[in-house]
Design an enzyme around this catalytic site. Sequence first.
Site, PDB file in Angstrom:
ATOM      1  N   THR A  62       0.845  -1.187   0.000  1.00  0.00           N
ATOM      2  CA  THR A  62       0.000   0.000   0.000  1.00  0.00           C
ATOM      3  C   THR A  62       0.885   1.242   0.000  1.00  0.00           C
ATOM      4  OG1 THR A  62      -1.923   1.046   1.031  1.00  0.00           O
ATOM      5  CG2 THR A  62      -0.311   0.049   2.527  1.00  0.00           C
ATOM      6  N   LYS A  66       3.626   1.536  -3.922  1.00  0.00           N
ATOM      7  CA  LYS A  66       3.056   0.760  -5.029  1.00  0.00           C
ATOM      8  C   LYS A  66       3.873   0.854  -6.318  1.00  0.00           C
ATOM      9  CE  LYS A  66      -1.653   0.698  -3.261  1.00  0.00           C
ATOM     10  NZ  LYS A  66      -3.080   0.802  -3.583  1.00  0.00           N
ATOM     11  N   ASN A  87       0.133  -3.792  -6.087  1.00  0.00           N
ATOM     12  CA  ASN A  87      -0.346  -3.922  -4.704  1.00  0.00           C
ATOM     13  C   ASN A  87      -0.320  -5.366  -4.210  1.00  0.00           C
ATOM     14  OD1 ASN A  87      -2.607  -5.015  -6.075  1.00  0.00           O
ATOM     15  ND2 ASN A  87      -3.989  -4.289  -4.462  1.00  0.00           N
ATOM     16  N   ASP A 102      -5.985  -3.686  -7.396  1.00  0.00           N
ATOM     17  CA  ASP A 102      -6.805  -2.486  -7.215  1.00  0.00           C
ATOM     18  C   ASP A 102      -7.673  -2.263  -8.442  1.00  0.00           C
ATOM     19  OD1 ASP A 102      -5.900  -1.688  -4.678  1.00  0.00           O
ATOM     20  OD2 ASP A 102      -4.165  -0.648  -5.530  1.00  0.00           O
ATOM     21  N   GLY A 128      -1.617  10.128  -5.973  1.00  0.00           N
ATOM     22  CA  GLY A 128      -0.686   9.104  -5.497  1.00  0.00           C
ATOM     23  C   GLY A 128      -1.353   7.744  -5.391  1.00  0.00           C
ATOM     24  N   GLY A 129      -0.591   6.771  -4.882  1.00  0.00           N
ATOM     25  CA  GLY A 129      -1.138   5.466  -4.528  1.00  0.00           C
ATOM     26  C   GLY A 129      -1.961   4.794  -5.603  1.00  0.00           C
ATOM     27  N   ARG A 151      -2.551  18.071  -4.127  1.00  0.00           N
ATOM     28  CA  ARG A 151      -1.943  19.138  -3.339  1.00  0.00           C
ATOM     29  C   ARG A 151      -0.542  19.466  -3.841  1.00  0.00           C
ATOM     30  NH1 ARG A 151      -3.379  16.272   2.275  1.00  0.00           N
ATOM     31  NH2 ARG A 151      -3.297  14.511   0.824  1.00  0.00           N
ATOM     32  N   TYR A 212     -12.477   3.355   3.230  1.00  0.00           N
ATOM     33  CA  TYR A 212     -13.575   2.513   3.706  1.00  0.00           C
ATOM     34  C   TYR A 212     -13.735   2.566   5.220  1.00  0.00           C
ATOM     35  CZ  TYR A 212      -9.686  -0.731   4.552  1.00  0.00           C
ATOM     36  OH  TYR A 212      -8.502  -1.283   4.964  1.00  0.00           O
TER      37      TYR A 212
END
Length: 265
Positions: A62, A66, A87, A102, A128-129, A151, A212
């Site tokens: 995570t 990644k 991931n 993902d 990101g991610g 950002r 979540y």
Amino acid sequence: MKKFFGIIGNPIAHSLSPTLHNYWFKQNNVDAVYEKKKVNELELKDIVSRVRKNEIFGVNVTVPYKSKIIKYLDLLSDDANATQSVNTILKKENKIFGFNTDVDGFELSLLNYIDKIRNKTVLILGAGGVAPSIIYVLKKIKASKIFITNRTKIKSENLKTKFSDIDVVDWGETPAADVVINVTSLGLNPNDKIDIDYDKIGKDKFFYDVIYKPSKTLFLDEAKKRGNIIENGKMMFAYQAQKAFELWNNLKPEINEQVLNLLDD
């Protein structure tokens, strides 16, 4: 012999992956354990080495690793290669493979919302991610236009090297959109606010948050108050985990009410 699996990242405390995978191990009589571990970037090479030595049988990755994990892997799945995001890793035929479940998770979580995305304009908050996976699926579904804002603007610009037709906007700018997706970590804390103009977006639009836990972030709450359809990342999380479990164990665990209850607040 008990097999060891785990998830690595930073931060990692909020992850419910161990809860879910350990439940599935028990339900499917798999002699294994799954743990979470906060690591720094210098530890990634050693983690992959442990997979290579069969000390670890599978790893979820995570944020923020990644893409950073990729240089230590031998082969990538098509989805992982297209998004340059991994991931899930495992050893197969003496090679270390990287997968991106993902993509599976997000796509399956949208089955009831395809008509709200196809030929529609989407604003993605965060670069990101999981962002490359989100864009990849949106293009597959045939969203008509994708805006992205972050950002740190350079991260948005970097995504254009993979997806040249996305449009980058400044953080805080709110273009007209039919769908708004939050892929930032803003919302993990109850008072996290996202700088967008909800009233400009209007009502009867679709707001999605990959977070979540909590089940309803301030982002989703503000959208709901204005008469929009909302969805959190619970089903995406469950589906991506299901795919990873299947890759590691050659069996597909069930997603049922008991499983989903494990992911509630």
